[in-house]
Design a protein around this motif. Structure first.
Motif, short mmCIF file in Angstrom:
data_model
loop_
_atom_site.label_atom_id
_atom_site.label_comp_id
_atom_site.label_asym_id
_atom_site.label_seq_id
_atom_site.Cartn_x
_atom_site.Cartn_y
_atom_site.Cartn_z
N TYR A 160 102.55 -56.82 -15.56
CA TYR A 160 102.61 -56.61 -16.65
C TYR A 160 103.90 -55.45 -16.85
CZ TYR A 160 102.12 -53.87 -21.05
OH TYR A 160 102.63 -53.34 -22.40
N LEU B 65 107.11 -55.67 -19.72
CA LEU B 65 107.33 -54.59 -20.63
C LEU B 65 108.64 -54.10 -20.39
CD1 LEU B 65 106.45 -52.64 -22.66
CD2 LEU B 65 105.43 -51.00 -20.67
N ASP C 208 110.95 -56.39 -21.96
CA ASP C 208 110.79 -56.45 -23.33
C ASP C 208 111.60 -55.36 -23.97
OD1 ASP C 208 109.31 -58.94 -23.26
OD2 ASP C 208 107.51 -57.74 -23.70
#
Length: 96
Positions: A56, A60, A63
């Protein structure tokens, strides 16, 4: 790769990524020293949780544009390989 992240992320995302990645082999090693396969399996579960957390966190980072697509895909492939190996080891423990 996290060395290239913005300096203001040093104690945030960078630190969290480093802790979660370090936790994977640390829990596997600690589990190896336990007295039973059941206990070892629990530490493998924790290692899997850390691997999923890392997965994750690199998403992130992508992103947030701290990772380019190429580096993200490489890291994602590596973390999924690690997760697959942990799952395989867990299954071998269960079959014994």
């Amino acid at each position: 790769i996290s060395n290239s992240f913005p300096k203001d992320e040093t104690y945030n995302l960078v630190s969290q990524i480093r802790r979660s990645t370090l936790s994977i082999p640390t829990n596997i090693a600690e589990g190896c020293g336990r007295n039973s396969d059941k206990e070892f399996n629990q530490f493998l579960n924790i290692a899997l949780g850390s691997a999923t957390e890392t997965e994750y966190l690199i998403l992130l980072a992508k992103d947030l544009n701290y990772l380019n697509e190429e580096n993200y895909l490489l890291l994602d492939q590596q973390i999924n390989t690690i997760k697959s190996k942990i799952y395989t080891l867990k299954n071998k423990l269960i079959q014994q």
